[in-house]
Design an enzyme around this catalytic site. Structure first.
Site, PDB file in Angstrom:
ATOM      1  N   LYS A   1       0.831  -1.209   0.000  1.00  0.00           N
ATOM      2  CA  LYS A   1       0.000   0.000   0.000  1.00  0.00           C
ATOM      3  C   LYS A   1       0.867   1.262   0.000  1.00  0.00           C
ATOM      4  CE  LYS A   1      -3.646   0.031   2.533  1.00  0.00           C
ATOM      5  NZ  LYS A   1      -4.450   0.043   3.784  1.00  0.00           N
TER       6      LYS A   1
ATOM      7  N   HIS B   1       0.181   3.137  -4.230  1.00  0.00           N
ATOM      8  CA  HIS B   1      -1.134   3.763  -4.458  1.00  0.00           C
ATOM      9  C   HIS B   1      -1.225   5.166  -3.852  1.00  0.00           C
ATOM     10  CE1 HIS B   1      -3.511   2.389  -0.585  1.00  0.00           C
ATOM     11  NE2 HIS B   1      -2.363   2.962  -0.282  1.00  0.00           N
TER      12      HIS B   1
END
EC number: 2.1.1.4
Length: 346
Positions: A253, A256
């Site tokens: 993550k 992103h």
């Protein structure tokens, strides 16, 4: 959605319009401690007892509890002396603070931070930028300065991320056999839950969490057990500071949060540092190639708009970013859950 039934009576439209009400019911019950109280009691409790112990009005608590029953977060027993409430199993597992799979912290982050940013979604769509300035009155030029604007906010975010990996970490770390990689760097590893899961699954590896100094301090002091010797820490900003040599780099993550230019910049540095035969593991929520879903990922991409400088991407888009940095043999594994895995090799 375009069935005759939907056109005659737009039930699905009403459900969508009430979506934020549903979220706030769950967030409020978590914040007030409803699920924790009912778990600790070990037996159903009456409305009067719940309201008294949690310090709320009877009228307000009654409506909150009944809404939780409707959402199947609570169950109710009607007795001669009145209604008695208890947790459902899903609430015991995921909404109580003491559960190993608790999602309480991410619920609080969504309630107190994400919810406020989404109030300005219209502005975000018009302007194409995140909304920290409107939501909190702070500059969003330094993305993580805004996200970690206080120690309390940083801890809330890190604990929330840890809660996600408590239920998704194993799937993304076993999507590929990572046992050949013995020295691993978890870039932006935050609270360390993914690193802890990694050393549990692959006992012969060591994982170094590379993150901002203030994040590392909180992770060391409050989130990663000091007796875990296979986890080390590296303080730095991977956009400004050097990245040490390793066999595998985990970016969970991370991409992103950023536009394509920043992603290419970071992946190029990772490729330079990576040992021959090593690789990079991306953990992200993947859009389908025609961008028609999953709906959770589409919503996450909007959240990236209101909160970050990035977006969610397709597997092909991540593969192209990896290829541009020099990585080859790119493989994709969809887990069937929120997060998927993409592995590139040097």
């Amino acid at each position: 959605m375009d069935s005759t039934e939907d056109l005659d009576y737009p039930q699905i439209i009403f459900q969508y319009s009430n979506g934020f009400l549903v979220s706030k019911v769950m967030f409020t019950a978590c914040e007030l401690g409803v699920f924790d109280l009912l778990l600790q009691s070990g037996r159903p409790l009456s409305l009067d007892v719940i309201a008294a112990r949690l310090g709320t009005s009877i009228m307000g608590m009654e409506r909150l509890l009944d809404a939780c029953v409707g959402l199947k977060l609570l169950a109710v027993e009607l007795r001669r002396e009145g209604a008695f409430y208890r947790n459902t199993e899903i609430s015991n597992i995921y909404l109580t603070k003491s559960s190993p799979k608790s999602q309480y912290h991410i619920m609080m982050y969504y309630s107190n931070t994400v919810y406020l940013c989404w109030h300005y979604l219209t502005d975000a769509v018009r302007e194409g930028r995140n909304q920290y300035e409107r939501a909190f009155g702070i500059s969003s030029k330094d993305l993580f300065g805004a996200r970690y604007r206080s120690e309390e906010e940083m801890l809330k975010f890190l604990a929330g991320q840890n809660s996600i990996w408590s239920i998704c970490g194993r799937d993304v770390l076993t999507a590929f056999d990572l046992s050949p990689f013995t020295q691993i760097y978890d870039l932006g590893g935050g609270g360390g839950a993914l690193a802890q899961e990694c050393v549990f699954l692959y006992p012969n590896c060591t994982v170094t969490i590379y993150d901002l100094p203030k994040v590392v301090q909180v992770a060391k002091e409050r989130l990663v057990p000091p007796e875990e010797r296979r986890i080390a820490f590296h303080e730095g900003d991977f956009f400004k500071d050097s990245i040490p040599e390793a066999d595998l780099y985990i970016l969970s993550k991370i991409l992103h949060d950023w536009d394509d230019k920043k992603c290419r910049q970071l992946l190029a540095e990772v490729y330079k540092a990576c040992r021959p035969g090593g690789g990079v593991l991306l953990v992200e929520s993947l859009l389908s190639e025609d961008r028609s879903g999953p709906v959770e990922t589409q919503l996450y991409s909007l959240n990236m708009l209101v909160q970050t400088e990035g977006k969610e991407r397709t597997a092909v888009e991540y593969s192209e970013l990896l290829g541009a940095a020099g990585f080859r043999e790119v493989q994709v594994r969809r887990t069937g859950k929120l997060y998927d895995a993409v592995l590139g090799r040097k």
